[in-house]
Design a protein around this motif. Structure first.
Motif, PDB file in Angstrom:
ATOM      1  N   ASP A 365       0.842  -1.194   0.000  1.00  0.00           N
ATOM      2  CA  ASP A 365       0.000   0.000   0.000  1.00  0.00           C
ATOM      3  C   ASP A 365       0.881   1.248   0.000  1.00  0.00           C
ATOM      4  O   ASP A 365       2.116   1.159  -0.054  1.00  0.00           O
ATOM      5  CB  ASP A 365      -0.946  -0.007   1.206  1.00  0.00           C
ATOM      6  N   SER A 366       0.264   2.416   0.053  1.00  0.00           N
ATOM      7  CA  SER A 366       1.037   3.658  -0.041  1.00  0.00           C
ATOM      8  C   SER A 366       2.016   3.801   1.123  1.00  0.00           C
ATOM      9  O   SER A 366       3.118   4.336   0.963  1.00  0.00           O
ATOM     10  CB  SER A 366       0.096   4.864  -0.092  1.00  0.00           C
ATOM     11  N   ARG A 367       1.634   3.299   2.288  1.00  0.00           N
ATOM     12  CA  ARG A 367       2.542   3.384   3.434  1.00  0.00           C
ATOM     13  C   ARG A 367       3.789   2.538   3.198  1.00  0.00           C
ATOM     14  O   ARG A 367       4.911   2.960   3.515  1.00  0.00           O
ATOM     15  CB  ARG A 367       1.816   2.924   4.699  1.00  0.00           C
ATOM     16  N   ALA A 368       3.610   1.342   2.643  1.00  0.00           N
ATOM     17  CA  ALA A 368       4.764   0.478   2.348  1.00  0.00           C
ATOM     18  C   ALA A 368       5.672   1.122   1.308  1.00  0.00           C
ATOM     19  O   ALA A 368       6.904   1.055   1.416  1.00  0.00           O
ATOM     20  CB  ALA A 368       4.277  -0.885   1.859  1.00  0.00           C
ATOM     21  N   HIS A 369       5.085   1.755   0.293  1.00  0.00           N
ATOM     22  CA  HIS A 369       5.903   2.425  -0.722  1.00  0.00           C
ATOM     23  C   HIS A 369       6.671   3.611  -0.123  1.00  0.00           C
ATOM     24  O   HIS A 369       7.835   3.834  -0.464  1.00  0.00           O
ATOM     25  CB  HIS A 369       5.026   2.903  -1.867  1.00  0.00           C
ATOM     26  N   ARG A 370       6.038   4.323   0.777  1.00  0.00           N
ATOM     27  CA  ARG A 370       6.737   5.452   1.405  1.00  0.00           C
ATOM     28  C   ARG A 370       7.875   4.966   2.309  1.00  0.00           C
ATOM     29  O   ARG A 370       8.916   5.604   2.418  1.00  0.00           O
ATOM     30  CB  ARG A 370       5.752   6.313   2.189  1.00  0.00           C
ATOM     31  N   SER A 371       7.647   3.847   2.963  1.00  0.00           N
ATOM     32  CA  SER A 371       8.720   3.262   3.767  1.00  0.00           C
ATOM     33  C   SER A 371       9.909   2.882   2.882  1.00  0.00           C
ATOM     34  O   SER A 371      11.067   3.091   3.259  1.00  0.00           O
ATOM     35  CB  SER A 371       8.199   2.029   4.514  1.00  0.00           C
ATOM     36  N   ARG A 372       9.611   2.355   1.687  1.00  0.00           N
ATOM     37  CA  ARG A 372      10.680   2.007   0.755  1.00  0.00           C
ATOM     38  C   ARG A 372      11.406   3.264   0.272  1.00  0.00           C
ATOM     39  O   ARG A 372      12.629   3.260   0.124  1.00  0.00           O
ATOM     40  CB  ARG A 372      10.104   1.228  -0.432  1.00  0.00           C
ATOM     41  N   ILE A 373      10.660   4.321   0.036  1.00  0.00           N
ATOM     42  CA  ILE A 373      11.292   5.587  -0.364  1.00  0.00           C
ATOM     43  C   ILE A 373      12.267   6.047   0.711  1.00  0.00           C
ATOM     44  O   ILE A 373      13.407   6.444   0.417  1.00  0.00           O
ATOM     45  CB  ILE A 373      10.222   6.677  -0.598  1.00  0.00           C
TER      46      ILE A 373
END
Length: 379
Positions: A365-373
């Motif tokens: 989800d968007s939170r996981a993608h932001r964590s990856r960023i």
């Protein structure tokens, strides 16, 4: 651009971002085809069929539009385009909410086979997937953990174990999966038509994108990528999957916005079209902003991937975060701005809601993608 960077972000603007007339031609031809053969009613009927998609539409896409050959080098039997052009195809497929395996087979399956060391068996699989004779899928789409072991006996590889939540795993002919062997991790292709495998369909939010668990019992496999190249190959597949979903979401947002604007200009209250009310205008304007953000993020990520796969991880994560949030917000707005009719399951907007929510757990989800960023930029 170099293939590796001291920073995780691209250092120049990709040339592939430059608009060209050929891209408009691809979009126009594909949109006309899908407008004729993939209405929302067609999409729903195809999703309810035994295999979960329309073989007739899939044949049109691979034979007339060459979607599986689009991003394949010419010396491998393809058209020699890149992920930018493939992204246009995926945008239009998202817009029409197609259930055909364009993302799983034409994009990810083909890319996985292109990453393999050349051999007669790999070339045969690649050719048949490009021609649409075989449908491929990749377990890397799943956010779940797979438990698959690979064993070598002479020149023969086999896999045993369980792959979970495989997108279109119930109907695919070939699956590419990550498995562990005594030599280390590797990517393997398994022909599901002949292998010893048990499939079990899973209940899903989005019936147009089915999932299944696959249980392998000493199933014959072809090793595509050995331990040394697995990290690069898996990251490339992950980035492409995220970018592909982002492109689909751009198309979904565009269709939802168009249909909502059309409805608000027709629906009247107090003698006026509801689209003329200031509150409705603001909500539509906010949705347009979401569309432009998503479109920019997805197309930029596709352009970077086309020029330098190794630099695509950060743009892909940004596109994943932006587009995932945007498509869920837009689907919600579409339902509400269509009023009472929008809240019925029969309305087209709800199919888009289901696709948006069903896509969210596939690659994060968007939170996981932001964590990856944050990880990529060292925060």
């Amino acid at each position: 651009m170099p293939s590796s960077h001291s920073r995780p972000w691209p250092e120049t603007e990709p040339v592939a971002m430059t608009p060209v007339a050929e891209h408009d031609d691809i979009r126009d031809v594909l949109r006309r085809l899908l407008d004729r053969h993939s209405t929302i009613e067609d999409s729903r009927l195809a999703a309810e069929s035994e295999i979960g998609y329309s073989p007739e539409l899939w044949s049109l896409l691979v034979k007339e539009m060459n979607v599986a050959a689009l991003a394949v080098p010419e010396d491998r039997g393809g058209l020699g385009y890149g992920v930018v052009e493939l992204g246009i195809v995926l945008e239009e497929c998202g817009r029409a909410l197609v259930s055909e395996p364009v993302l799983t087979s034409a994009a990810l399956g083909v890319h996985a086979l292109l990453a393999a060391e050349r051999s007669p068996r790999v070339e045969e699989l690649l050719d048949r997937v490009v021609q649409g004779e075989l449908v491929a899928t990749v377990t890397a789409l799943s956010a779940q953990t797979d438990f698959v072991d690979a064993t070598r006996a002479g020149d023969r590889w086999s896999v045993s174990g369980r792959a979970t939540n495989v997108v279109q795993g119930g109907a695919a002919d070939v699956v590419v999966l990550l498995a562990q062997s005594d030599e280390g991790p590797g990517l393997y292709a398994v022909d599901l038509r002949t292998a010893s495998v048990r499939r079990s369909e899973l209940p899903v939010v989005d019936p147009s994108r089915r999932q299944a668990n696959l249980l392998f019992d000493d199933a014959e496999a072809v090793r595509l990528v050995g331990p040394g190249d697995v990290p690069r190959a898996v990251e490339s597949l992950h980035s492409l999957g995220v970018i592909g979903l982002a492109c689909e979401h751009v198309g979904m947002i565009e269709r939802l916005l168009d249909s909502t604007v059309e409805y608000t200009m027709q629906r009247r209250q107090f003698g006026r079209a509801i689209g003329s009310f200031q509150a409705v205008k603001h909500r539509l304007a906010n949705t347009l902003v979401e569309l432009e953000k998503a479109r920019s993020a997805a197309r930029y990520a596709a352009a970077v991937f086309s020029e330098d796969t190794g630099a695509a991880a950060l743009p892909a994560a940004v596109a994943g975060a932006v587009c995932t949030e945007a498509v869920i917000a837009t689907a919600s707005e579409a339902v509400q701005l269509h009023g009472g009719v929008g809240f019925t399951w029969e309305h087209a907007a709800h199919s888009y809601v289901r696709r948006a929510l069903g896509d969210e757990p596939l690659l994060g989800d968007s939170r996981a993608h932001r964590s990856r960023i944050a990880d990529l930029v060292g925060l």
